[in-house]
Design an enzyme around this catalytic site. Structure first.
Site, PDB file in Angstrom:
ATOM      1  N   SER A  10      -0.834 -11.537 -12.361  1.00 41.60           N
ATOM      2  CA  SER A  10      -0.437 -10.822 -11.144  1.00 41.60           C
ATOM      3  C   SER A  10      -1.167 -11.343  -9.909  1.00 41.60           C
ATOM      4  CB  SER A  10      -0.704  -9.325 -11.302  1.00 41.60           C
ATOM      5  OG  SER A  10       0.127  -8.762 -12.298  1.00 41.60           O
ATOM      6  N   GLY A  64       3.331  -8.515 -12.854  1.00 42.65           N
ATOM      7  CA  GLY A  64       3.522  -9.885 -12.395  1.00 42.65           C
ATOM      8  C   GLY A  64       3.243 -10.011 -10.908  1.00 42.65           C
ATOM      9  N   CYS A 121       3.629  -1.874 -13.231  1.00 45.20           N
ATOM     10  CA  CYS A 121       3.320  -2.656 -12.025  1.00 45.20           C
ATOM     11  C   CYS A 121       4.585  -3.289 -11.420  1.00 45.20           C
ATOM     12  CB  CYS A 121       2.243  -3.687 -12.334  1.00 45.20           C
ATOM     13  SG  CYS A 121       1.422  -4.326 -10.859  1.00 45.20           S
ATOM     14  N   LEU A 122       4.759  -4.601 -11.514  1.00 45.46           N
ATOM     15  CA  LEU A 122       5.979  -5.223 -11.001  1.00 45.46           C
ATOM     16  C   LEU A 122       7.201  -4.661 -11.715  1.00 45.46           C
ATOM     17  CD1 LEU A 122       7.277  -7.334  -9.133  1.00 45.46           C
ATOM     18  CD2 LEU A 122       6.875  -9.045 -10.899  1.00 45.46           C
ATOM     19  N   GLN A 126       8.246  -1.541 -10.031  1.00 48.13           N
ATOM     20  CA  GLN A 126       8.975  -1.812  -8.796  1.00 48.13           C
ATOM     21  C   GLN A 126      10.406  -2.263  -9.077  1.00 48.13           C
ATOM     22  OE1 GLN A 126       6.381  -4.695  -6.966  1.00 48.13           O
ATOM     23  NE2 GLN A 126       4.637  -3.290  -7.033  1.00 48.13           N
ATOM     24  N   ASN A 173      -3.626  -3.378  -9.343  1.00 50.25           N
ATOM     25  CA  ASN A 173      -3.555  -4.716  -8.753  1.00 50.25           C
ATOM     26  C   ASN A 173      -2.149  -4.935  -8.236  1.00 50.25           C
ATOM     27  OD1 ASN A 173      -3.482  -7.416  -8.093  1.00 50.25           O
ATOM     28  ND2 ASN A 173      -3.383  -8.115 -10.208  1.00 50.25           N
ATOM     29  N   GLY A 193       0.189  -5.667  -4.355  1.00 45.90           N
ATOM     30  CA  GLY A 193       0.287  -5.795  -2.912  1.00 45.90           C
ATOM     31  C   GLY A 193       1.605  -5.277  -2.368  1.00 45.90           C
ATOM     32  N   PHE A 194       2.495  -4.823  -3.290  1.00 49.36           N
ATOM     33  CA  PHE A 194       3.768  -4.213  -2.909  1.00 49.36           C
ATOM     34  C   PHE A 194       3.833  -2.812  -3.509  1.00 49.36           C
ATOM     35  CE2 PHE A 194       4.425  -8.666  -2.375  1.00 49.36           C
ATOM     36  CZ  PHE A 194       5.327  -8.793  -1.324  1.00 49.36           C
ATOM     37  N   HIS A 235      -2.296   0.111 -14.260  1.00 47.35           N
ATOM     38  CA  HIS A 235      -2.414  -0.618 -15.518  1.00 47.35           C
ATOM     39  C   HIS A 235      -3.085   0.227 -16.600  1.00 47.35           C
ATOM     40  CE1 HIS A 235      -1.110  -4.744 -14.449  1.00 47.35           C
ATOM     41  NE2 HIS A 235      -1.358  -4.301 -13.236  1.00 47.35           N
ATOM     42  N   GLU A 251      -3.349  -0.328 -19.694  1.00 44.92           N
ATOM     43  CA  GLU A 251      -4.037  -1.149 -20.694  1.00 44.92           C
ATOM     44  C   GLU A 251      -5.446  -1.550 -20.261  1.00 44.92           C
ATOM     45  OE1 GLU A 251      -3.168  -4.064 -17.708  1.00 44.92           O
ATOM     46  OE2 GLU A 251      -1.926  -2.448 -18.522  1.00 44.92           O
TER      47      GLU A 251
END
Length: 373
Positions: A52, A230, A258-259, A262, A300, A302-303, A344, A346
């Site tokens: 990521s 990612g 995460c990604l 989104q 982690n 940024g979007f 996250h 995990e």
């Protein structure tokens, strides 16, 4: 090893601001990427190898980096993914029982350029106030005009598709092939510890390249589908968004992190946006709106998912919020077997505050269940 004379180095930000430091070890070089910071006190090796972080210059806010060396079992992917490292004090001396090499050797073996002796408190404060931006780190301190030209040629992270840069090229399996549950994971930059968490819960995972069709993944006969974490902007991943829509339309169990979270939002018509400077650290407080419990999380990204569009979407329940800025941390579809989180589970800084999400995924493949602790 102590270096008596260190090469001068600098950080040149896209807005022209310059911070100075020294090259780590006997390195000489240049690295470019979006500059960001992580507030974690430990876990630097996991950060450096997290897909990521692909294409980013990492500023570590902890004052000492390298003091516990490197361990081959603590990588989140096969190679270093950050573009470069920026730190305050780099420890050439390390002390730890479970160590395979020094961090200096780890950086050399992975061709990672790093600079230290930087006023990271000032740099982090600047990023926090001005926002994440592209930057270049280099030992070529006497040629700033050339560095500026190199920096100007680097694309902005907003609109940049990076999942294809870190995704596996060939499908592979992870875990016990005799496990009772089979999961098809779409690799957008998957972390090894996600696979470890699934495998230890008796899931046999087949990891597919990011551009794999639903039809191909179905050949594995999975009980559920997973969209991984990612790097980069989620909006350019049109093919992945369409696959997510197909999985949702068929009401197949779907979990995103995460990604992947989104992507699920975009598949439901909920927009995403580039954050001012993102969330990166291991102490982010999240509230689970279903259980009322707080969770200490590792993040982690940024979007982020658009808050207003999420809370007004008739098909979606927002299950988790960030307690600092109220950003959307979790989604659940009301009438489909689909849920996701931005953080996250995990990584476990709580340490086990959010690991229930993997058990939730199992319940949904079994087949019933709602998000809970």
């Amino acid at each position: 090893m102590k270096y008596q004379t260190k090469r001068k180095a600098l950080i040149l930000l896209a807005d022209g601001t310059i911070f100075y430091g020294k090259a780590v070890g006997d390195q000489e070089g240049t690295a470019i990427g979006e500059v960001c910071f992580n507030t974690g006190m430990t876990g630097y090796q996991e950060i450096f190898t997290d897909p990521s972080y692909y294409g980013q210059l990492m500023v570590t806010t902890n004052a000492h980096i390298g003091n516990y060396g490197g361990n081959n079992g603590e990588t989140e992917s096969d190679t270093v993914k950050i573009s470069g490292l920026i730190c305050k004090n780099f420890s050439y001396t390390y002390s730890r029982t479970r160590v395979d090499e020094s961090l200096e050797a780890f950086l050399k073996n992975n061709n990672l350029f790093a600079i230290s002796d930087v006023d990271t408190r000032a740099l982090v404060a600047y990023i926090r106030d001005q926002g994440a931006m592209n930057a270049i780190i280099s030992t070529d301190v006497d040629n700033i005009p050339d560095l500026q030209k190199q920096l100007e040629a680097v694309p902005n992270m907003n609109g940049l598709e990076l999942a294809s840069k870190v995704s596996t090229k060939e499908a592979y399996t992870f875990g016990d092939e005799n496990a009772p549950i089979k999961v098809a994971a779409l690799d957008l930059g998957i972390k090894k510890n996600i696979l470890r968490n699934m495998a230890k819960r008796d899931m046999y995972v087949k990891v597919f390249p990011y551009d794999t069709s639903l039809e191909v993944m179905k050949e594995f006969e999975p009980d559920g589908f997973f969209l991984s974490n990612g790097p980069g902007d989620p909006e350019p991943l049109h093919g992945v968004i369409e696959v997510a829509k197909e999985i949702i339309n068929e009401n197949l169990p779907l979990f995103g992190i995460c990604l992947g979270h989104q992507i699920i939002a975009l598949a439901n018509g909920i927009g995403t946006f580039k954050m001012h400077h993102g969330h990166r650290g291991i102490n982010h407080p999240v509230i689970n709106k279903v259980t009322g419990k707080g969770e200490i999380t590792s993040q982690n990204h940024g979007f982020s998912v658009d808050y207003d569009q999420a809370i007004t979407n008739k098909d979606i329940s927002v299950t988790h919020f960030h307690l600092n800025d109220k950003t959307v941390m979790g989604l659940e579809m009301k009438d489909k077997n689909c849920f996701s989180v931005q953080y996250h589970p995990e990584a476990g800084p709580g340490p086990n505050d959010a690991t229930y999400l993997f058990d939730e995924f199992i319940k949904r493949m079994r087949p019933e269940g709602k998000i809970g602790a």
